[in-house]
Design an enzyme around this catalytic site. Sequence first.
Site, mmCIF file in Angstrom:
data_model
loop_
_atom_site.group_PDB
_atom_site.id
_atom_site.type_symbol
_atom_site.label_atom_id
_atom_site.label_comp_id
_atom_site.label_asym_id
_atom_site.label_seq_id
_atom_site.Cartn_x
_atom_site.Cartn_y
_atom_site.Cartn_z
ATOM 1 N N PRO A 139 0.826 -1.212 0.000
ATOM 2 C CA PRO A 139 0.000 0.000 0.000
ATOM 3 C C PRO A 139 0.863 1.266 0.000
ATOM 4 O O PRO A 139 0.547 2.249 -0.664
ATOM 5 C CB PRO A 139 -0.824 -0.148 1.283
ATOM 6 C CG PRO A 139 -0.933 -1.645 1.467
ATOM 7 C CD PRO A 139 0.393 -2.183 1.019
ATOM 8 N N TYR A 140 1.989 1.230 0.739
ATOM 9 C CA TYR A 140 2.907 2.384 0.735
ATOM 10 C C TYR A 140 3.354 2.724 -0.689
ATOM 11 O O TYR A 140 3.266 3.871 -1.132
ATOM 12 C CB TYR A 140 4.126 2.068 1.615
ATOM 13 C CG TYR A 140 5.310 2.987 1.393
ATOM 14 C CD1 TYR A 140 5.243 4.335 1.740
ATOM 15 C CD2 TYR A 140 6.502 2.519 0.832
ATOM 16 C CE1 TYR A 140 6.329 5.186 1.534
ATOM 17 C CE2 TYR A 140 7.588 3.354 0.625
ATOM 18 C CZ TYR A 140 7.499 4.693 0.985
ATOM 19 O OH TYR A 140 8.573 5.533 0.771
#
Length: 302
Positions: A139-140
């Site tokens: 997700p980062y």
Amino acid sequence: MRYVVTGAAGFIGSQLAETLQGAGHDVVGVDCFTDSYDPAEKEANAEALDDVLRLDLADEPLDLHGVDGVFHLAGQPGVRSFGGVFPLYLRRNVLATQQVLEACTRAGVRVVLASSSSVYGDAEAYPTPEEATPNPISPYGITKLACEHLLRAYGGDGVVLRYFTVYGPRQRPDMFLRRVCEALLGGNVIELYGSGAQSRSFTYVADAVEATIAAMERAPAGALYNVGGGSEATVLEAISMLEGVSGRPLDVRHVDAARGDVTRTRADVTRIRDAFGWEPRTALREGLAAMWSWAAARVAAA
Ligand SMILES: NC(=O)c1ccc[n+]([C@@H]2O[C@H](COP(=O)([O-])OP(=O)(O)OC[C@H]3O[C@@H](n4cnc5c(N)ncnc54)[C@H](O)[C@@H]3O)[C@@H](O)[C@H]2O)c1
């Protein structure tokens, strides 16, 4: 020149701001001292800066009157970004970047954006050139890729830098080499995610700072560059170098590989070298020795 450095109390941003200040520039640091790690550590990072504005970029406006350029390093880093922490990534990466871009576009000011090798995910080629199709697996990484796309959508004078695993003094406490230094100093067992055969283009912080300043001063608008260390090393090789530098053995316990961690990064830096002659200059052993000295001095002073 008058520059704004966002994330100026962070690991890389504080050293970028100090270097700019040392070169005679007028620097306004911006940071809201999030609790992503101990804010006291961020206070110490920012101690040498003349001017620090405590401002949350996600919801407070950035005044760029009289500013010549913005280095946007503020954000929520770290690939362990699955689960309930994701709103923080959205806010501190995507939303904060969108606000910075609004301000830069309105003021007609250049922005250099700190992106990440995480956008490549498990890359389609090694060494990885900038043309490789982004394929983030955390997700980062997805939020950093969104920031890059936002910069393009705003269409102002922007430059994107994809940093590859930066290390050195002041490295964030969640990062692996910092945890190794602290385990060596404390005689503690360290949990190593996966086998340790995963490898990285480790990039020394002063080299990353130099590339960042060169990008502000010399890159054409719209450019995108990898900023990565000269050699690829496995995590086990880096551990063994730190054991050598410190003269101490490390007690390692292997645990499952972390979701979102790629198996390999290796930067192709041809593009940035051809554009303005930047190359990583610090050998891994030399950089790790500097990092170890910093970590040991910090513990001794505590
Ligand atoms: N360290 C690395 O290896 C690495 C690799 C690739 C990319 N990057 C990127 O480089 C940048 C700097 O990374 P770092 O390792 O120095 O991280 P860091 O966490 O030490 O620094 C980031 C700083 O941004 C501040 N911040 C976060 N949200 C903010 C907001 N909304 N308003 C104001 N300040 C805010 C934090 O308080 C922190 O001091 C980040 O954007 C990161 O994604 C870092």
